[in-house]
Design an enzyme around this catalytic site. Structure first.
Site, short mmCIF file in Angstrom:
data_model
loop_
_atom_site.label_atom_id
_atom_site.label_comp_id
_atom_site.label_asym_id
_atom_site.label_seq_id
_atom_site.Cartn_x
_atom_site.Cartn_y
_atom_site.Cartn_z
N ARG A 1 0.83 -1.21 0.00
CA ARG A 1 0.00 0.00 0.00
C ARG A 1 0.86 1.26 0.00
O ARG A 1 0.48 2.29 -0.59
CB ARG A 1 -0.91 -0.02 1.22
CG ARG A 1 -1.96 1.08 1.28
CD ARG A 1 -3.01 0.76 2.32
NE ARG A 1 -3.97 1.83 2.46
CZ ARG A 1 -4.11 2.58 3.55
NH1 ARG A 1 -3.32 2.35 4.60
NH2 ARG A 1 -5.02 3.53 3.61
N ASP B 1 8.23 8.63 -6.16
CA ASP B 1 9.43 9.39 -5.80
C ASP B 1 9.70 9.42 -4.31
O ASP B 1 10.51 10.21 -3.82
CB ASP B 1 9.30 10.82 -6.32
CG ASP B 1 8.07 11.52 -5.76
OD1 ASP B 1 7.36 10.93 -4.91
OD2 ASP B 1 7.80 12.68 -6.16
N SER C 1 7.94 10.54 -1.97
CA SER C 1 7.46 11.74 -1.28
C SER C 1 6.63 11.36 -0.06
O SER C 1 6.58 12.10 0.93
CB SER C 1 6.64 12.63 -2.22
OG SER C 1 5.48 11.95 -2.68
N ASN D 1 -3.97 8.91 4.71
CA ASN D 1 -2.78 8.28 5.30
C ASN D 1 -2.73 8.33 6.82
O ASN D 1 -2.14 7.45 7.46
CB ASN D 1 -1.51 8.95 4.76
CG ASN D 1 -1.39 8.83 3.25
OD1 ASN D 1 -1.88 7.88 2.65
ND2 ASN D 1 -0.73 9.80 2.63
N HIS E 1 -6.29 -5.80 -2.85
CA HIS E 1 -7.13 -5.94 -1.67
C HIS E 1 -7.42 -7.40 -1.34
O HIS E 1 -8.27 -7.69 -0.49
CB HIS E 1 -8.44 -5.17 -1.86
CG HIS E 1 -8.28 -3.69 -1.73
ND1 HIS E 1 -9.31 -2.79 -1.91
CD2 HIS E 1 -7.19 -2.94 -1.43
CE1 HIS E 1 -8.86 -1.56 -1.74
NE2 HIS E 1 -7.58 -1.62 -1.45
N THR E 2 -6.73 -8.30 -1.97
CA THR E 2 -6.83 -9.71 -1.60
C THR E 2 -6.07 -9.98 -0.31
O THR E 2 -6.23 -11.03 0.31
CB THR E 2 -6.31 -10.63 -2.72
OG1 THR E 2 -6.59 -11.99 -2.38
CG2 THR E 2 -4.81 -10.47 -2.91
N ASP F 1 -10.32 -9.51 2.61
CA ASP F 1 -10.76 -10.77 2.02
C ASP F 1 -10.99 -11.75 3.17
O ASP F 1 -10.04 -12.25 3.77
CB ASP F 1 -9.69 -11.31 1.06
CG ASP F 1 -10.03 -12.68 0.49
OD1 ASP F 1 -11.14 -13.19 0.77
OD2 ASP F 1 -9.18 -13.26 -0.20
N THR G 1 -9.51 -15.82 2.37
CA THR G 1 -8.08 -16.16 2.45
C THR G 1 -7.30 -14.88 2.73
O THR G 1 -6.53 -14.41 1.89
CB THR G 1 -7.59 -16.81 1.14
OG1 THR G 1 -7.87 -15.92 0.04
CG2 THR G 1 -8.26 -18.14 0.89
N ASP H 1 -4.11 -14.02 -3.64
CA ASP H 1 -4.73 -14.91 -4.63
C ASP H 1 -5.84 -14.15 -5.35
O ASP H 1 -5.87 -12.92 -5.31
CB ASP H 1 -5.25 -16.19 -3.97
CG ASP H 1 -6.20 -15.90 -2.81
OD1 ASP H 1 -6.87 -14.84 -2.82
OD2 ASP H 1 -6.27 -16.73 -1.87
#
Length: 333
Positions: free
Chosen positions: A63, A75, A77, A95, A194-195, A249, A252, A257
């Site tokens: 992420r 870069d 930042s 964030n 997002h798995t 998820d 799993t 996956d």
């Protein structure tokens, strides 16, 4: 099938390297082969240690690169702390109290500075750490293209403007990715990240709230998946649990996956920005690709790698642009 996938990934990497002009930049394989030959090994080993200590760290490091590349470009930042008149991107709404993994990057940078002073950029560390995180969770491996340099500034406003929100509509997601030079194909493939990972209740509370009764589709969809929502409501009973975490998820959560796409087809994506890929796709183009990924993990892996390579080249600094930071949190004096 695995041999076929391995061959295709190698071929894809070679093609991308020779066609960098399409996306701009001058990144290349083996950039540190002579100047810091152990660079990739140092990153890999320490990402592995970090993930063993905290399995969630794999998703966090992946992420970090997303949130970096979508603001000013890839870069580093996002790693800069507030200094003087410059407000850190870490303080931006997407964030703050959410993005993590900075200490892992700091330690890797410390080791690389000891081995090869002012040689390996923080932005390249982010790219390698993201790749290694995916691979450690069972995902594909790819040759990271290197040679990025680090920015001299951050953009607090850019972080608030360009990082997709968890309640984004499909239209806004498409526009957001287009602003970065990424298309619908990239949106679908990169959403597959997002798995793995978790999200705070605050990020998906709207998924468990009764929709506007005039919106027939959403009411029907809400009723069909009432059991799934009851599970979520039990975890997010009230505002005191806004920071409670739930797997993106549920099937799993520890493995990279294609179950994310199966979840979407079942209406069980955790975030609104996940489910809109299907619920707001009135033309059926995205639904078709989601179905293909749900049925073929290898296809998802191939497209994910291609989109990661493409994203990793957004507005990169190369040559004499920017600098190689000695400390990822501060610009060199």
């Amino acid at each position: 099938m695995e041999i076929k996938l391995w061959f295709c990934l190698i071929l894809l990497s070679a093609i991308t390297t020779s066609a960098l002009g399409e996306f701009g930049g001058t990144l290349m394989e083996g950039f540190y082969k002579e100047s810091c030959p152990l660079a990739e090994e140092i990153v890999k080993h320490n990402v592995e240690v970090a993930v063993l200590r905290d399995p969630r760290m794999a998703a966090s490091l992946l992420r970090l690169q997303f949130h970096d590349c979508f603001v000013l470009g890839c870069d580093a930042s996002v790693l800069l702390d507030t200094h003087g008149d410059m407000l850190s991107e870490k303080q931006a709404t997407p964030n703050l109290n959410s993005l993590r993994g900075f200490e892992v990057i700091d330690y890797i940078k410390y080791l690389l500075e000891d081995a090869c002073p002012l040689t390996v950029s923080c932005s390249d560390i982010l790219a390698m750490a993201a790749r290694d995180s995916v691979f450690l969770r069972g995902g594909p491996w790819w040759e990271v293209l290197l040679g990025r340099r680090d920015s001299l500034t951050a953009s607090f406003s850019g972080a608030n403007q360009f990082i997709p929100a968890p309640n984004s509509s499909l239209e806004s997601l498409i526009v957001n990715f287009k602003q970065q030079g990424l298309g619908i194909q990239d949106l679908i493939a990169l959403s597959g990240a997002h798995t793995i990972g978790k999200a705070r209740c605050l990020s998906f509370k709207q998924r468990i709230v009764q929709p506007n009764m005039e919106q027939t589709f959403y009411v029907d969809e809400f009723k069909r998946h009432s059991t799934f929502r009851r599970i979520l409501r039990s975890q997010c009973k009230d505002s005191s649990r806004d920071n409670q975490l739930s797997p993106l998820d549920l099937k799993t959560p520890a493995y990279f996956d294609n179950h994310y796409y199966i979840n979407l087809l079942e209406g069980k994506g955790l975030l609104i920005s996940d489910n809109v890929l299907v619920s707001e796709d009135h033309e059926g183009e995205i639904f078709k690709k989601v179905w293909e990924y749900a049925a073929d993990k290898d296809l998802f892996f191939l497209d994910f790698v291609e989109s990661m390579l493409k994203m990793g080249n957004i507005n990169v600094l190369t040559g004499i642009e920017g600098q190689i930071r000695e400390n990822c949190r501060f610009v060199n004096i």
